[in-house]
Design a protein around this motif. Structure first.
Motif, PDB file in Angstrom:
ATOM      1  N   UNK A  88       0.728  -1.035   0.039  1.00  9.13           N
ATOM      2  CA  UNK A  88       0.027  -0.102  -0.119  1.00  9.13           C
ATOM      3  C   UNK A  88       0.715   1.380   0.096  1.00  9.13           C
ATOM      4  N   UNK A  89       2.230   1.239   0.469  1.00  8.10           N
ATOM      5  CA  UNK A  89       2.929   2.328   0.685  1.00  8.10           C
ATOM      6  C   UNK A  89       3.449   2.627  -0.579  1.00  8.10           C
ATOM      7  N   UNK A  90       3.717   1.579  -1.349  1.00 10.26           N
ATOM      8  CA  UNK A  90       4.414   1.681  -2.776  1.00 10.26           C
ATOM      9  C   UNK A  90       3.419   2.328  -3.703  1.00 10.26           C
ATOM     10  N   UNK A  91       2.020   1.759  -3.345  1.00 11.49           N
ATOM     11  CA  UNK A  91       0.915   2.328  -4.191  1.00 11.49           C
ATOM     12  C   UNK A  91       0.812   4.004  -4.089  1.00 11.49           C
ATOM     13  N   UNK A  92       0.943   4.266  -2.898  1.00  7.57           N
ATOM     14  CA  UNK A  92       1.027   5.699  -2.717  1.00  7.57           C
ATOM     15  C   UNK A  92       1.990   6.428  -3.075  1.00  7.57           C
ATOM     16  N   UNK A  93       2.928   5.747  -3.239  1.00  7.80           N
ATOM     17  CA  UNK A  93       4.269   6.375  -3.676  1.00  7.80           C
ATOM     18  C   UNK A  93       4.314   6.600  -4.944  1.00  7.80           C
ATOM     19  N   UNK A  94       3.440   6.085  -5.734  1.00  8.72           N
ATOM     20  CA  UNK A  94       3.312   6.263  -7.265  1.00  8.72           C
ATOM     21  C   UNK A  94       4.477   6.006  -8.174  1.00  8.72           C
ATOM     22  N   UNK A  95       5.225   4.907  -8.049  1.00  8.50           N
ATOM     23  CA  UNK A  95       6.495   4.541  -8.549  1.00  8.50           C
ATOM     24  C   UNK A  95       6.867   5.276 -10.063  1.00  8.50           C
TER      25      UNK A  95
END
Length: 309
Positions: free
Chosen positions: A157-164
């Protein structure tokens, strides 16, 4: 790292987790409350590090204000907690904890001044992952597949919010990554201290050492704050003192590998503050990331509850 300091005879030490009904639930409530305050301090740090309240302050000066005003807030309550200062502090542990925590906070304050608050917060969620892994390595805590799975879901979820994407590799993002590592290592020192010294003594000693170190470091970066910046610095310190109180109490009542996962809720409060204060409506990606993070935390809480039946 070991300590020869033992709890005093009249210090109340919580019994083992498996003997305390509701201990994990109380720890979760305390941790979530701490994240509410932590998210608020990050918003204030961003305002202080940008032109929102005047000429931007250096992250070290913001960190200095955080320690000074947190220490003053704790001193105001000292008469009520004086009787709890009955154990010789383990100075080595305190210096290690304060050095790591201060470095992590300073890097985080630097990051939020240059990248979106949601990005910095998402990257900082590596902090509990570092803490959980180190708890297993250094504290001998058992981290089973359910805990690893819950942490992995929350981290997703954190990486989703990071918007790689390309923006994720800007230097300021590396500052947030460094902050996550330092704060993750700090969790181990907090856990060791929480079993040896009273909570108030831990907070008072931490902020006292932080005041001394930050007061020396800030000399090279000092600039006169505006009235609004002084108010924000005072509020940041007071909120951090409240966050520390809740955080240390949470760590004292549950295993580090269990409770740190709930620090992911910082993102929920950061999103709420963005909406209320800056009128920033979360988009679909923000909602998906937040739900994913909460799913991981709830999965862990459900599994812990089933294991105790």
């Amino acid at each position: 790292m070991t300590s020869n300091t033992s709890p005093s005879a009249n210090q109340v030490i919580p019994p083992p987790l498996h003997e305390v009904n509701g201990s994990n639930l109380l720890a979760v409530v305390l941790m979530i409350t701490a994240t509410m305050f932590i998210a608020a301090t990050t918003v204030l740090a961003k305002a202080l590090g940008t032109t929102s309240l005047g000429a931007p302050l250096h992250p070290i000066q913001i960190t200095h204000g955080r320690f000074v005003f947190a220490f003053l807030a704790l001193c105001m309550t000292l008469p009520a907690f004086w009787r709890h200062l009955n154990t010789k502090p383990n100075i080595r542990l305190h210096i290690g904890r304060t050095s790591l925590g201060g470095s992590g906070v300073c890097l985080m304050f630097a990051a939020v001044a240059h990248i979106p608050l949601s990005d910095a917060t998402a990257i900082s969620f590596l902090n509990p992952v570092f803490g959980m892994a180190l708890a297993a390595l250094l504290l001998g805590e058992k981290v089973g597949p359910w805990r690893w799975s819950a942490a992995a879901i929350a981290l997703t979820g954190a990486f989703i919010l990071l918007r790689p994407g390309p923006d994720s590799f800007q230097p300021a993002a590396l500052l947030a990554l460094g902050a996550a590592f330092f704060l993750g290592v700090e969790l181990i020192f907090i856990k060791r201290l929480s079993g040896r010294e009273p909570m108030f003594q831990i907070l008072l000693t931490n902020n006292f050492i932080g005041c001394i170190v930050a007061s020396v470091a800030v000399i090279a970066f000092w600039q006169p704050p505006t009235v609004q910046q002084w108010i924000a610095l005072a509020a940041l310190g007071a909120l951090m003192a409240c966050a520390q109180t809740c955080f240390v109490n949470a760590m004292k009542r549950a295993e580090a590998s269990f409770i740190v996962v709930f620090s992911y809720s910082t993102l929920v409060f950061a999103t709420i503050y963005d909406l209320v204060i800056f009128d920033v409506m979360p988009d679909a990606i923000s909602i998906l990331g937040a739900i994913t993070i909460l799913t991981g935390a709830l999965l862990l809480a459900w599994r812990e509850g089933r294991a105790k039946l």
